[in-house]
Scaffold this motif. Structure first.
Motif, PDB file in Angstrom:
ATOM      1  N   HIS A  52      56.716 -22.612   0.319  1.00 61.55           N
ATOM      2  CA  HIS A  52      57.078 -21.369  -0.086  1.00 61.55           C
ATOM      3  C   HIS A  52      56.086 -20.559   0.801  1.00 61.55           C
ATOM      4  O   HIS A  52      55.274 -20.819   1.459  1.00 61.55           O
ATOM      5  N   GLU A  53      56.658 -19.300   0.983  1.00 59.85           N
ATOM      6  CA  GLU A  53      56.114 -18.197   1.794  1.00 59.85           C
ATOM      7  C   GLU A  53      55.060 -17.338   1.055  1.00 59.85           C
ATOM      8  O   GLU A  53      55.061 -17.042  -0.109  1.00 59.85           O
ATOM      9  N   TYR A  54      53.857 -17.375   1.659  1.00 60.14           N
ATOM     10  CA  TYR A  54      52.525 -16.917   1.143  1.00 60.14           C
ATOM     11  C   TYR A  54      52.461 -15.655   2.157  1.00 60.14           C
ATOM     12  O   TYR A  54      52.602 -15.540   3.085  1.00 60.14           O
ATOM     13  N   SER A  92      47.887 -19.288   0.032  1.00 63.70           N
ATOM     14  CA  SER A  92      48.392 -20.672   0.468  1.00 63.70           C
ATOM     15  C   SER A  92      48.779 -21.479  -0.721  1.00 63.70           C
ATOM     16  O   SER A  92      48.317 -21.350  -1.806  1.00 63.70           O
ATOM     17  N   ALA A 135      51.645 -14.961  -2.099  1.00 60.31           N
ATOM     18  CA  ALA A 135      52.514 -14.932  -3.178  1.00 60.31           C
ATOM     19  C   ALA A 135      51.908 -14.730  -4.488  1.00 60.31           C
ATOM     20  O   ALA A 135      50.720 -15.076  -4.741  1.00 60.31           O
TER      21      ALA A 135
END
Length: 99
Positions: free
Chosen positions: A22-24, A62, A26
């Motif tokens: 996943h992109e953080y 993260s 978030a």
């Protein structure tokens, strides 16, 4: 197929790879919208990520921060036999331990 990813008695399964990818940063909402139905299992039961993160209206930097929030939410439910020690008996019932 579910990949095993166990940390401190908590089984994250496939969720671990999704969190890692996943992109953080978030938000809790973004994570639960994307992965809220994934179930985290532990010795005392299991819960969805949505349920576990619901009390936290946080932004995570993260995947390790998300996993730590899950571990905090599990609390004592993931602990095996309370007070158990493999050192020949049970741990003292109080915090008063002398060495």
């Amino acid at each position: 197929m579910t990949d095993s990813h166990r940390e401190l008695g908590v089984e994250f399964g496939d969720l671990a790879a999704h969190l890692d990818g996943h992109e953080y940063p978030a938000t809790m909402r973004e994570l639960t919208d994307a992965y809220g139905d994934y179930v985290v299992e532990y010795s005392g039961g299991s819960e969805s990520l949505r349920t576990m993160l619901a009390p936290f209206d946080d932004t995570y930097e993260s995947a390790s921060e998300v996993r730590q929030a899950v571990l905090n939410a599990v609390g004592q439910g993931a602990v095996g036999r309370k007070g158990y020690t493999d050192r020949g008996g049970f741990a003292p019932a109080t915090d008063d331990v002398s060495f």
